[in-house]
Design an enzyme around this catalytic site. Structure first.
Site, PDB file in Angstrom:
ATOM      1  N   GLY A 238      -5.311   6.024   1.422  1.00  0.00           N
ATOM      2  CA  GLY A 238      -5.349   6.670   0.096  1.00  0.00           C
ATOM      3  C   GLY A 238      -4.053   6.828  -0.126  1.00  0.00           C
ATOM      4  O   GLY A 238      -3.217   5.937  -0.111  1.00  0.00           O
ATOM      5  N   CYS A 239      -3.809   8.134  -0.887  1.00  0.00           N
ATOM      6  CA  CYS A 239      -2.344   8.660  -1.461  1.00  0.00           C
ATOM      7  C   CYS A 239      -1.364   8.595  -0.119  1.00  0.00           C
ATOM      8  O   CYS A 239      -0.085   8.349  -0.590  1.00  0.00           O
ATOM      9  CB  CYS A 239      -2.570   9.859  -1.741  1.00  0.00           C
ATOM     10  SG  CYS A 239      -3.689  10.196  -3.395  1.00  0.00           S
ATOM     11  N   VAL A 240      -1.575   8.700   1.011  1.00  0.00           N
ATOM     12  CA  VAL A 240      -0.485   8.520   1.996  1.00  0.00           C
ATOM     13  C   VAL A 240       0.028   7.215   2.483  1.00  0.00           C
ATOM     14  O   VAL A 240       1.046   6.950   2.884  1.00  0.00           O
ATOM     15  CB  VAL A 240      -1.088   9.339   3.401  1.00  0.00           C
ATOM     16  CG1 VAL A 240      -1.877   8.102   4.167  1.00  0.00           C
ATOM     17  CG2 VAL A 240       0.064   9.830   4.289  1.00  0.00           C
ATOM     18  N   ALA A 241      -0.680   6.086   1.790  1.00  0.00           N
ATOM     19  CA  ALA A 241      -0.436   4.937   2.182  1.00  0.00           C
ATOM     20  C   ALA A 241       0.921   4.182   1.751  1.00  0.00           C
ATOM     21  O   ALA A 241       1.433   3.151   2.422  1.00  0.00           O
ATOM     22  CB  ALA A 241      -1.428   3.967   1.777  1.00  0.00           C
TER      23      ALA A 241
END
Lengths: 92, 359
Positions: B147-150
């Site tokens: 998700g956004c952390v990728a």
């Protein structure tokens, strides 16, 4: 406690347990933030679901002085009694 | 203390490119397209419009023209559209990034592909190998689900690889088409907020091992942090119609509670404090997440200006967002040799990824 307020309490309990996954008790004396640990999303979900169920509109001004479940019950019950219901399925 | 000793052998970020799909829709156009749908369940539509506006996004670039979305009903229809647009956008962004780096597709040794908005087997980077004529021995690591952390985590994993293969070139490709995940029939508040916040975009980072003679910020260190028992903070429930968003309001609270401890601890291991960091490259998240970062880290007012601008202009692009901010930062030419930077993002897990950069 008048009947309308009891109906609001029942709906608040349903929303808080079903929609917000709160597993504790919900009593009129409970503080919305401190006891039920509602955050901004939780408060919004609660307001939206009450608006949908009772066909009312709650504004930012309405929320002034609303701290507990009991405060919210009285506000919604008063508003539900005073604001005519929209036609079934009707949008504002 | 200075961690720069031996810095020349560290992986370097050679180039970053960003690409947006061509179909722009202003926030009020998107609200207009969704209003009728909201009215089937909700009574006070003004409140929902206010929620859409509160995310401080002016508009989004969409994978498809806005009028095509109601016709995408099944998971297959959405995902088929995702594969087509993701491959096209991925190809464009890789070509641009390699051009900027002065490299060719044949120079690439390993591709890390990150997404959370669609699935494909063969995965998108395999399809790009055919389109771009990459080497048949090129290694591939498709990563789904961060998700956004990728964006930050992908940079970290590519850097891990280049620590072992110091003469190699790696690409991190992020393609996120959030608009194609929208569950129109999910009229929950988290989904309505998500439909106001998330946009589409792709980014590509070209990284090279320390033996390559490249200029650019070096990846000095990385840190992954998992917050125990936070699985329902953010993510997908996979349902018959696709990906149904899980989004808790506790995200800003978690950011406020933990990011300072984790950033300070990470920096301290390198003899640094927040005062030593000149450039903050933060995932755009949403307004409350950015405010949490600013408050918790006691950042000066303009420290996250690029993240705020990116949020306003294109919305939250999930993993691509932090790479958009990084790209803007590099393009500005603001950083000077010796400057320290921290790239940071949070995402489903719930977790954070920190990347320490030095110019």
């Amino acid at each position: 406690m008048v009947e309308n307020e009891l109906a609001v309490l029942r709906e608040i309990r349903r929303i808080v347990s079903q929609e917000l996954e709160w597993e504790g008790e919900v009593e009129p004396t409970h503080h919305l933030l401190k006891d039920l640990q509602l955050d901004s999303m939780g408060l919004t979900v609660l307001a939206v679901e009450l608006e949908n169920h009772f066909r009312i509109r709650l504004s930012a001004e309405d929320s002034v002085g609303v701290n507990t479940v009991g405060d919210l019950m009285r506000l919604v019950a008063t508003r539900a009694a005073g604001e005519p219901r929209a036609a079934a399925g009707g949008a504002p | 203390m200075n961690s720069a000793s031996g810095q020349d052998s560290l992986p370097v970020i050679r180039a970053v490119e960003r690409m947006l799909p061509p179909h722009y829709a202003r926030q009020d156009q998107i609200i207009g397209a969704l209003r009728e749908l909201w009215a089937t369940r909700h009574y006070n539509l003004e409140r929902l419009e206010d929620l859409h506006r509160s995310v401080r996004v002016d508009g989004r670039f969409l994978a498809l023209p806005i009028e095509r979305y109601p016709g995408l009903v099944t998971f297959q229809q959405r995902n088929d559209a995702w594969i087509q647009v993701a491959t096209d956008l991925g190809e464009q962004v890789v070509r641009k990034a390699l051009d900027r780096a002065g490299l060719t597709p044949q120079d690439v040794d390993h591709v890390f592909f990150v997404t959370v908005t669609g699935i494909a087997t063969p995965s998108i980077e395999a399809r790009l190998m055919n389109r771009l004529g990459m080497r048949p021995d090129m290694k591939r690591t498709p990563i789904f689900g961060l998700g956004c952390v990728a964006g930050a985590a992908g940079t970290a994993r590519a850097s891990d690889y280049l620590r072992a293969w110091k003469g190699h070139t790696a690409l991190l490709i992020s393609v996120e088409l959030c608009s194609l995940t929208l569950q129109r029939e999910d009229l929950s508040i988290p989904n309505i907020i998500a439909s106001g916040l998330f946009g589409d975009g792709a980014a590509c980072v070209v990284l090279r091992g320390g033996e390559c003679p490249d200029a650019g910020p070096r990846v000095v260190a990385t840190r992954s942090v998992m917050y125990p028992n936070t699985e329902r903070i953010m993510g997908w429930d996979v349902v018959d119609t696709g990906f149904k968003v899980v989004l808790s309001a506790k995200v800003p609270q978690l950011a406020r509670e933990f990011i300072r401890r984790d950033v300070d601890g990470f920096l301290a291991e390198h003899g640094l404090t927040r005062e030593d960091v000149k450039h903050w490259v933060a995932h755009t998240g949403g307004p409350k997440v950015l405010q949490s970062f600013e408050e918790a880290l006691e950042l000066p007012p303009e420290a996250l200006a690029r993240s705020w601008a990116s949020l306003r202009e294109v919305g939250n692009l999930s993993s691509a967002s932090v790479l958009f901010v990084l790209g803007e930062m590099l393009e500005s030419g603001e950083a000077r040799p010796g400057d320290w930077g921290v790239m940071m993002a949070m995402g489903p897990g719930f977790c954070a990824e920190l990347v320490l950069l030095r110019w």
